[in-house]
Scaffold this motif. Structure first.
Motif, PDB file in Angstrom:
ATOM      1  N   GLN A  33       0.842  -1.195   0.000  1.00  0.00           N
ATOM      2  CA  GLN A  33       0.000   0.000   0.000  1.00  0.00           C
ATOM      3  C   GLN A  33       0.875   1.241   0.000  1.00  0.00           C
ATOM      4  N   SER A  35       0.413   5.344   1.169  1.00  0.00           N
ATOM      5  CA  SER A  35      -0.441   6.289   1.887  1.00  0.00           C
ATOM      6  C   SER A  35       0.139   7.690   1.818  1.00  0.00           C
ATOM      7  N   ARG A  50      -5.093   6.294   2.086  1.00  0.00           N
ATOM      8  CA  ARG A  50      -4.329   5.094   1.759  1.00  0.00           C
ATOM      9  C   ARG A  50      -4.889   4.460   0.502  1.00  0.00           C
ATOM     10  N   HIS A  51      -4.003   3.901  -0.310  1.00  0.00           N
ATOM     11  CA  HIS A  51      -4.442   3.125  -1.472  1.00  0.00           C
ATOM     12  C   HIS A  51      -3.701   1.799  -1.475  1.00  0.00           C
ATOM     13  N   GLY A  56      -7.139  -1.709  -4.601  1.00  0.00           N
ATOM     14  CA  GLY A  56      -7.926  -0.530  -4.895  1.00  0.00           C
ATOM     15  C   GLY A  56      -8.715   0.015  -3.734  1.00  0.00           C
ATOM     16  N   ARG A  58      -9.561   2.325  -0.565  1.00  0.00           N
ATOM     17  CA  ARG A  58      -9.170   3.686  -0.251  1.00  0.00           C
ATOM     18  C   ARG A  58      -9.759   4.125   1.078  1.00  0.00           C
ATOM     19  N   ILE A  70      -8.223   9.674  -3.421  1.00  0.00           N
ATOM     20  CA  ILE A  70      -6.933   9.083  -3.771  1.00  0.00           C
ATOM     21  C   ILE A  70      -7.159   8.097  -4.900  1.00  0.00           C
ATOM     22  N   SER A  71      -6.231   8.081  -5.833  1.00  0.00           N
ATOM     23  CA  SER A  71      -6.363   7.170  -6.966  1.00  0.00           C
ATOM     24  C   SER A  71      -4.993   6.628  -7.330  1.00  0.00           C
ATOM     25  N   LYS A  72      -5.003   5.610  -8.164  1.00  0.00           N
ATOM     26  CA  LYS A  72      -3.740   4.963  -8.569  1.00  0.00           C
ATOM     27  C   LYS A  72      -3.744   4.774 -10.081  1.00  0.00           C
ATOM     28  N   VAL A  79       0.522   7.049  -7.377  1.00  0.00           N
ATOM     29  CA  VAL A  79      -0.651   7.265  -6.533  1.00  0.00           C
ATOM     30  C   VAL A  79      -0.859   8.771  -6.408  1.00  0.00           C
TER      31      VAL A  79
END
Length: 119
Positions: A33, A35, A50-51, A56, A58, A70-72, A79
């Motif tokens: 992860q 963060s 956190r991702h 996936g 969050r 938050i995205s990835k 991130v």
């Protein structure tokens, strides 16, 4: 070893939006992860979001839940913390941190990026 590089900080006005990027490199296959944390002057470091690297999932802190997401980007191992409706109290140094496989805490930290929100 994993390396993290943050970018996107700056000076904005209250109500503006800003996105911070955390690019992971090196042994990204060991990541569990990433963060985001922040630390304002004279205050303790605060968890923001956190991702999970593969799931996936969050989480955002209560203080920012309605304003931050938050995205990835899987293709780029990045991130992104998307911040909107920024307030002066969001002023802080923002850090991303990685939890890697076999670790017991966030073992890898970025250098930090300053976000300053003027009223």
């Amino acid at each position: 070893q994993v390396q993290l590089t943050e970018s996107g900080g700056g000076l904005v006005q209250a109500g503006d939006s800003l996105s911070l990027s955390c690019a992971a490199s090196g042994r990204t296959d060991s990541l569990l992860q990433i963060s985001w944390f922040r630390q304002a002057p004279g205050k303790d470091r605060e968890f923001v979001a956190r991702h999970n690297w593969s799931g996936g999932y969050r989480v955002a802190a209560d203080s920012v839940r309605t304003r931050f997401t938050i995205s990835k980007d899987d293709g780029k191992n990045v991130v992104v913390l998307h911040m909107s409706g920024l307030k002066p109290e969001d002023t802080a140094v923002y850090y991303c941190a990685a939890w890697v496989r076999g670790g017991q805490t966030y073992d890898v930290w970025g250098q930090g990026t300053q976000v300053t929100v003027s009223s």
